[in-house]
Design a protein around this motif. Structure first.
Motif, PDB file in Angstrom:
ATOM      1  N   SER A  29       1.057  -1.132   0.144  1.00  0.00           N
ATOM      2  CA  SER A  29       0.072   0.110   0.387  1.00  0.00           C
ATOM      3  C   SER A  29       0.702   1.421   0.186  1.00  0.00           C
ATOM      4  N   HIS A  30       1.974   1.032   1.007  1.00  0.00           N
ATOM      5  CA  HIS A  30       2.567   2.585   0.686  1.00  0.00           C
ATOM      6  C   HIS A  30       3.986   2.538  -0.873  1.00  0.00           C
ATOM      7  N   ALA A  31       3.456   1.569  -0.793  1.00  0.00           N
ATOM      8  CA  ALA A  31       4.177   1.653  -2.902  1.00  0.00           C
ATOM      9  C   ALA A  31       3.437   1.819  -3.672  1.00  0.00           C
ATOM     10  N   ASN A  32       2.402   1.356  -3.341  1.00  0.00           N
ATOM     11  CA  ASN A  32       2.014   1.939  -4.495  1.00  0.00           C
ATOM     12  C   ASN A  32       1.111   3.573  -3.789  1.00  0.00           C
ATOM     13  N   ARG A  33       0.883   3.879  -2.830  1.00  0.00           N
ATOM     14  CA  ARG A  33       0.284   5.325  -2.583  1.00  0.00           C
ATOM     15  C   ARG A  33       1.716   6.184  -3.471  1.00  0.00           C
ATOM     16  N   GLY A  34       3.140   5.324  -3.101  1.00  0.00           N
ATOM     17  CA  GLY A  34       4.072   6.370  -4.263  1.00  0.00           C
ATOM     18  C   GLY A  34       3.965   6.635  -5.501  1.00  0.00           C
ATOM     19  N   TRP A  35       3.238   5.609  -6.100  1.00  0.00           N
ATOM     20  CA  TRP A  35       3.496   5.300  -7.287  1.00  0.00           C
ATOM     21  C   TRP A  35       2.814   6.410  -7.752  1.00  0.00           C
ATOM     22  N   THR A  36       1.288   6.833  -7.170  1.00  0.00           N
ATOM     23  CA  THR A  36       0.376   7.271  -7.442  1.00  0.00           C
ATOM     24  C   THR A  36       0.725   8.904  -6.440  1.00  0.00           C
ATOM     25  N   ALA A  96       6.305  10.969  -3.568  1.00  0.00           N
ATOM     26  CA  ALA A  96       6.730   9.198  -3.838  1.00  0.00           C
ATOM     27  C   ALA A  96       8.071   8.975  -2.925  1.00  0.00           C
ATOM     28  N   MET A  97       9.302   9.707  -2.730  1.00  0.00           N
ATOM     29  CA  MET A  97      10.389   8.608  -2.463  1.00  0.00           C
ATOM     30  C   MET A  97       9.944   8.720  -0.588  1.00  0.00           C
ATOM     31  N   LEU A  98       9.504   9.275  -0.316  1.00  0.00           N
ATOM     32  CA  LEU A  98       8.977   9.020   1.088  1.00  0.00           C
ATOM     33  C   LEU A  98       7.957   7.871   1.307  1.00  0.00           C
ATOM     34  N   SER A  99       6.891   7.490   0.461  1.00  0.00           N
ATOM     35  CA  SER A  99       6.170   6.369   0.678  1.00  0.00           C
ATOM     36  C   SER A  99       7.082   5.427   0.220  1.00  0.00           C
ATOM     37  N   PHE A 100       7.729   5.211  -0.875  1.00  0.00           N
ATOM     38  CA  PHE A 100       8.601   4.549  -1.333  1.00  0.00           C
ATOM     39  C   PHE A 100      10.007   3.596   0.138  1.00  0.00           C
ATOM     40  N   ARG A 101      10.425   5.012   0.247  1.00  0.00           N
ATOM     41  CA  ARG A 101      11.303   4.425   1.329  1.00  0.00           C
ATOM     42  C   ARG A 101      10.435   3.832   2.907  1.00  0.00           C
ATOM     43  N   GLU A 102       9.367   3.821   2.551  1.00  0.00           N
ATOM     44  CA  GLU A 102       9.037   3.281   4.393  1.00  0.00           C
ATOM     45  C   GLU A 102       8.210   1.848   3.766  1.00  0.00           C
ATOM     46  N   ALA A 103       7.685   1.700   2.361  1.00  0.00           N
ATOM     47  CA  ALA A 103       7.236   0.591   2.090  1.00  0.00           C
ATOM     48  C   ALA A 103       9.108  -0.832   2.203  1.00  0.00           C
ATOM     49  N   LEU A 104       9.662   0.144   1.706  1.00  0.00           N
ATOM     50  CA  LEU A 104      11.320  -0.059   1.743  1.00  0.00           C
ATOM     51  C   LEU A 104      11.450  -0.839   3.445  1.00  0.00           C
ATOM     52  N   GLY A 149      13.256  -6.398   0.624  1.00  0.00           N
ATOM     53  CA  GLY A 149      12.710  -6.907  -0.420  1.00  0.00           C
ATOM     54  C   GLY A 149      11.804  -6.754  -1.386  1.00  0.00           C
ATOM     55  N   ASN A 150      11.139  -5.137  -1.277  1.00  0.00           N
ATOM     56  CA  ASN A 150       9.862  -5.917  -1.583  1.00  0.00           C
ATOM     57  C   ASN A 150      10.345  -4.611  -3.586  1.00  0.00           C
ATOM     58  N   GLU A 151       9.938  -5.851  -3.915  1.00  0.00           N
ATOM     59  CA  GLU A 151      10.211  -5.221  -5.402  1.00  0.00           C
ATOM     60  C   GLU A 151       9.887  -4.008  -6.109  1.00  0.00           C
ATOM     61  N   TRP A 152       8.355  -3.618  -5.875  1.00  0.00           N
ATOM     62  CA  TRP A 152       7.001  -2.742  -6.360  1.00  0.00           C
ATOM     63  C   TRP A 152       8.156  -1.374  -5.831  1.00  0.00           C
ATOM     64  N   ALA A 153       8.519  -1.316  -4.590  1.00  0.00           N
ATOM     65  CA  ALA A 153       8.822  -0.482  -4.226  1.00  0.00           C
ATOM     66  C   ALA A 153      10.395  -0.049  -4.476  1.00  0.00           C
ATOM     67  N   ARG A 154      11.070  -1.033  -4.523  1.00  0.00           N
ATOM     68  CA  ARG A 154      12.303  -0.796  -5.141  1.00  0.00           C
ATOM     69  C   ARG A 154      12.964  -0.421  -6.632  1.00  0.00           C
ATOM     70  N   SER A 155      11.669  -0.838  -7.412  1.00  0.00           N
ATOM     71  CA  SER A 155      11.798  -0.324  -8.894  1.00  0.00           C
ATOM     72  C   SER A 155      11.046   1.440  -9.071  1.00  0.00           C
ATOM     73  N   GLY A 156      10.099   1.278  -7.141  1.00  0.00           N
ATOM     74  CA  GLY A 156       9.427   3.041  -7.355  1.00  0.00           C
ATOM     75  C   GLY A 156      10.771   3.558  -7.129  1.00  0.00           C
ATOM     76  N   ILE A 157      11.648   3.419  -6.143  1.00  0.00           N
ATOM     77  CA  ILE A 157      12.019   4.676  -5.737  1.00  0.00           C
ATOM     78  C   ILE A 157      13.283   4.560  -6.934  1.00  0.00           C
ATOM     79  N   LEU A 158      13.204   3.848  -7.709  1.00  0.00           N
ATOM     80  CA  LEU A 158      14.413   3.856  -9.088  1.00  0.00           C
ATOM     81  C   LEU A 158      14.565   4.904  -9.723  1.00  0.00           C
ATOM     82  N   GLU A 159      12.846   4.912  -9.712  1.00  0.00           N
ATOM     83  CA  GLU A 159      12.165   6.220 -11.512  1.00  0.00           C
ATOM     84  C   GLU A 159      12.456   7.318 -10.354  1.00  0.00           C
ATOM     85  N   ALA A 160      11.951   7.379  -9.031  1.00  0.00           N
ATOM     86  CA  ALA A 160      11.799   8.580  -8.172  1.00  0.00           C
ATOM     87  C   ALA A 160      12.597   9.424  -7.803  1.00  0.00           C
TER      88      ALA A 160
END
Length: 400
Positions: free
Chosen positions: A173-180, A190-198, A203-214
């Motif tokens: 859910s935190h990773a989804n908030r980041g992508w939104t 987005a960066m804050l949400s992805f960091r919280e997800a990680l 090991g959450n790949e959805w968050a890792r790929s998101g933080i890369l994009e951010a």
């Protein structure tokens, strides 16, 4: 249920998957024909990112009990992680046929449809899962993903906030908030949400790929490219092809537009890997990039920077042949970057195609430098150019 399988089930709920695998294998040693244990082991292996083994276990479970819903769900999950989304969809639909009231089956279908970019159908499946189980966490997140990609951001934000209010520790859910937030161009949020997800699930790949994009989006050039990618991602397959063909036809009708069109094509294909190369200069970026992403970034960077250097040398008075050789080397970055984005089942084909192109290009460059008045480099160069252009079109099917 055997005591070993009961322990395994509890361990899976606690996230102790490696220990659960041990217990499940102990249970199978006692009863090798227990289909439910094979299905549960398949799900555990999916969590351990051992998808090929998971698929074998799921197939064994189905062989023992063809009407066992969890076995088909485990098979769907394994296939999805193997980038075989169409097969994953078929397994999810078989699970629904067996048990039309299973919310997990509709969530699995939504996940497969999401991977196949069938957004409206994915949303419908997620909402059906939520009708069966209003608290279903996976379906809630899949619904939010579909809403984001359909451009319905306010609804997506509401769905995600609702999910987080029920389960504040849910990494997805935190990773989804980041992508939104990325779709809304809020890179910092987005960066804050992805960091919280990680933090919650390293090991959450959805968050890792998101933080890369951010991280890449901190660069204004890549931020524009990301906005284009996210916009294209919200379009249907037909609409995306309309944009691609429309751009090409516009350049054909207005020759001046080639000056814009060609760099955009190159950046569209290689921008992600090139900006990953820049992230290697960032200490945190080096930690987030995986080994494959670093290798692809290095190869793409070598082609782009090396090709640019050769082109400049050719213009500056070195052998003039270095200029087209440099352009050719830069163009090779397109299939290299495309290969990295291709699904697992199509990657081998893309590797072979790219290797063949590289060989043709190398021979063309050799003949151009050794015998610039000959005809061989013209023939080989023509084949090479055609191959690159063909990849930019066929690759849109290959990497989708």
């Amino acid at each position: 249920m055997t005591s070993a399988r009961q322990r395994a089930f509890l361990l899976l709920q606690q996230g102790r998957v490696d220990l659960a695998e041990t217990e499940l294998r102990r249970a199978l040693a006692e009863d090798p024909n227990d289909a439910e244990t094979h299905a549960l082991l398949a799900l555990a292996l999916c969590d351990l990112d051992r998808e090929a083994e998971a698929l074998e276990e799921a197939n064994r479970a189905i062989g023992l009990a063809p009407e066992l819903t969890p076995a088909h769900l485990a098979r769907s999950q394994a296939l999805l992680q193997l980038d075989r989304a169409a097969d994953a969809e078929a397994s999810a639909r078989e699970a629904i046929r067996i048990d039309p009231g299973d919310a997990d089956a509709f969530a699995a279908l939504s996940a497969a449809l999401t991977a196949r970019r069938q957004r409206q159908e994915a949303l419908d499946a997620a909402e059906q899962a939520l009708r069966l189980d209003p608290e279903h966490p996976s379906a809630t997140n899949l619904r939010a993903i579909a809403l984001v990609r359909l451009g319905r951001r306010d609804e997506a934000s509401g769905a995600i906030e609702g999910a987080l209010s029920r389960d504040p520790e849910n990494a997805v859910s935190h990773a989804n908030r980041g992508w939104t937030l990325l779709h809304q161009n809020d890179v910092k949020g987005a960066m804050l949400s992805f960091r919280e997800a990680l933090r919650l699930e390293p090991g959450n790949e959805w968050a890792r790929s998101g933080i890369l994009e951010a991280m890449k989006a901190r660069n204004p050039v890549y931020r524009g490219l990301l906005a284009y990618f996210l916009w294209m991602d919200r379009l249907s397959s037909g609409q995306r092809w309309g944009v691609i063909i429309g751009g090409y036809l516009a350049a054909r009708l207005v020759p001046f537009l080639w000056i814009v069109y060609l760099p955009v094509v190159l950046l569209t294909w290689t921008g992600d890997s090139f900006f990953s190369l820049l992230l290697l200069l960032d200490p945190f970026g080096r930690l987030v990039l995986n080994r494959e992403e670093k290798a692809v970034a290095a190869l793409v960077g070598t082609c782009l920077i090396g090709g640019l250097g050769l082109g400049i040398a050719g213009l500056a008075g070195a052998p003039e042949a270095l200029f087209p050789v440099g352009l050719g080397l830069m163009a090779l970055a397109i299939p290299i970057a495309g290969t990295a984005r291709a699904p697992e089942d199509k990657r081998r084909l893309s590797v072979l195609y790219t290797a063949a192109l590289a060989m043709v290009g190398a021979f063309a460059a050799f003949h151009m430098l050794a015998n610039p008045l000959g005809d061989m480099h013209v023939t080989l160069g023509g084949i090479y150019v055609f191959g690159i252009v063909a990849y930019t079109w066929a690759g849109n099917l290959l990497v989708r």
